[in-house]
Design a protein around this motif. Structure first.
Motif, short mmCIF file in Angstrom:
data_model
loop_
_atom_site.label_atom_id
_atom_site.label_comp_id
_atom_site.label_asym_id
_atom_site.label_seq_id
_atom_site.Cartn_x
_atom_site.Cartn_y
_atom_site.Cartn_z
N GLU A 28 -4.06 -18.97 5.11
CA GLU A 28 -4.18 -17.93 6.16
C GLU A 28 -2.92 -17.08 6.20
O GLU A 28 -2.98 -15.86 6.35
N ARG A 29 -1.74 -17.71 6.05
CA ARG A 29 -0.49 -16.95 6.05
C ARG A 29 -0.46 -15.97 4.88
O ARG A 29 -0.08 -14.81 5.03
N GLN A 30 -0.90 -16.43 3.71
CA GLN A 30 -0.93 -15.55 2.55
C GLN A 30 -1.90 -14.39 2.77
O GLN A 30 -1.62 -13.25 2.37
N ARG A 31 -3.05 -14.67 3.39
CA ARG A 31 -4.02 -13.62 3.68
C ARG A 31 -3.43 -12.59 4.64
O ARG A 31 -3.55 -11.38 4.42
N VAL A 32 -2.75 -13.08 5.69
CA VAL A 32 -2.13 -12.17 6.66
C VAL A 32 -1.03 -11.35 5.98
O VAL A 32 -0.92 -10.14 6.22
N GLU A 33 -0.23 -12.00 5.13
CA GLU A 33 0.82 -11.27 4.40
C GLU A 33 0.20 -10.20 3.51
O GLU A 33 0.73 -9.08 3.41
N ALA A 34 -0.91 -10.55 2.85
CA ALA A 34 -1.59 -9.58 1.99
C ALA A 34 -2.10 -8.40 2.82
O ALA A 34 -1.99 -7.24 2.41
N GLU A 35 -2.67 -8.72 4.00
CA GLU A 35 -3.15 -7.65 4.88
C GLU A 35 -1.99 -6.78 5.35
O GLU A 35 -2.11 -5.55 5.40
N LYS A 36 -0.87 -7.40 5.68
CA LYS A 36 0.30 -6.64 6.10
C LYS A 36 0.78 -5.74 4.96
O LYS A 36 1.14 -4.58 5.17
N GLY A 37 0.80 -6.30 3.75
CA GLY A 37 1.22 -5.52 2.59
C GLY A 37 0.29 -4.34 2.36
O GLY A 37 0.73 -3.22 2.08
N HIS A 38 -1.02 -4.61 2.48
CA HIS A 38 -2.01 -3.53 2.30
C HIS A 38 -1.84 -2.48 3.39
O HIS A 38 -1.89 -1.27 3.10
N ALA B 108 0.88 -1.82 5.03
CA ALA B 108 2.13 -1.10 4.78
C ALA B 108 1.93 -0.07 3.67
O ALA B 108 2.43 1.06 3.76
N GLU B 109 1.19 -0.46 2.61
CA GLU B 109 0.90 0.49 1.53
C GLU B 109 0.09 1.68 2.05
O GLU B 109 0.37 2.83 1.71
N THR B 110 -0.92 1.38 2.89
CA THR B 110 -1.76 2.43 3.45
C THR B 110 -0.92 3.35 4.33
O THR B 110 -1.04 4.58 4.25
N LEU B 111 -0.05 2.78 5.15
CA LEU B 111 0.81 3.56 6.03
C LEU B 111 1.78 4.42 5.20
O LEU B 111 1.97 5.60 5.49
N THR B 112 2.34 3.83 4.15
CA THR B 112 3.25 4.58 3.28
C THR B 112 2.52 5.74 2.62
O THR B 112 3.03 6.88 2.56
N LEU B 113 1.29 5.49 2.12
CA LEU B 113 0.50 6.53 1.50
C LEU B 113 0.17 7.63 2.50
O LEU B 113 0.30 8.83 2.20
N ALA B 114 -0.21 7.24 3.72
CA ALA B 114 -0.56 8.21 4.75
C ALA B 114 0.65 9.07 5.11
O ALA B 114 0.55 10.29 5.26
N MET B 115 1.80 8.43 5.27
CA MET B 115 3.01 9.17 5.62
C MET B 115 3.40 10.13 4.48
O MET B 115 3.84 11.25 4.72
N SER B 116 3.22 9.66 3.25
CA SER B 116 3.53 10.50 2.09
C SER B 116 2.62 11.72 2.06
O SER B 116 3.08 12.85 1.86
N GLN B 117 1.32 11.49 2.28
CA GLN B 117 0.37 12.61 2.28
C GLN B 117 0.65 13.54 3.46
O GLN B 117 0.57 14.76 3.31
N LEU B 118 0.98 12.99 4.61
CA LEU B 118 1.31 13.82 5.77
C LEU B 118 2.55 14.65 5.48
O LEU B 118 2.60 15.84 5.77
N GLY B 119 3.56 14.02 4.87
CA GLY B 119 4.78 14.74 4.52
C GLY B 119 4.50 15.87 3.55
O GLY B 119 5.02 16.98 3.69
#
Length: 154
Positions: free
Chosen positions: A115-125, A127-138
């Protein structure tokens, strides 16, 4: 009187001989009885006390070494050996329960780790989505700031 004394002396010798025979017979019977009683006591102490205790020690050692399949002898006895057997059985039952609880805890730790690994993977995903969104917004804001008013900010 002399005849009477002679008869008494003869009877006395006969009685002394019979008494001596009786004492010898009693001594032989006493010695044989003592030997029989000693052999019986030795048999009782080995077969009813010593041997069960030795088996109990062997079972307790096997249990201490982790053999939880060992059979505990003497549980049906109603003496001190039976009490010891019941105490060793309690140790065996507790050891089996401890192994079961440890296995459940290990399984639970595995589930928690998954479960911890799944949550970490979700957090990573995320974070990637947020980074991509911020990059596109920028990028979009840079285009708008650069004068491209046809640019869309999705």
């Amino acid at each position: 009187n002399e005849a009477l004394l002679a008869a008494n002396a003869g009877a006395s010798q006969g009685l002394n001989a019979k008494a001596s025979q009786a004492v010898t017979s009693m001594a032989v019977v006493g010695i044989v009885s003592t030997l029989i009683a000693g052999m019986f006591a030795l048999w009782m102490s080995t077969s009813k006390i010593s041997r069960p205790l030795v088996r109990m020690i062997e079972r307790a050692r096997a249990l201490a070494q982790g053999d939880l399949e060992v059979e505990i002898d003497g549980l049906d006895r109603h003496d001190e050996v039976g009490e010891m057997a019941n105490a060793v059985q309690v140790f065996k039952t507790n050891a089996i329960e401890r192994v079961r609880v440890e296995k459940e805890a290990s399984d639970r730790r595995g589930e928690v780790e998954t479960e911890r690994q799944r949550v970490e993977a979700e957090k990573g995903h995320a974070a990637e989505t947020l980074t991509l969104a911020m990059s596109q917004l920028g990028d979009g804001l840079r285009r708008v700031a650069g004068g491209d008013l046809t640019s869309r900010l999705d």
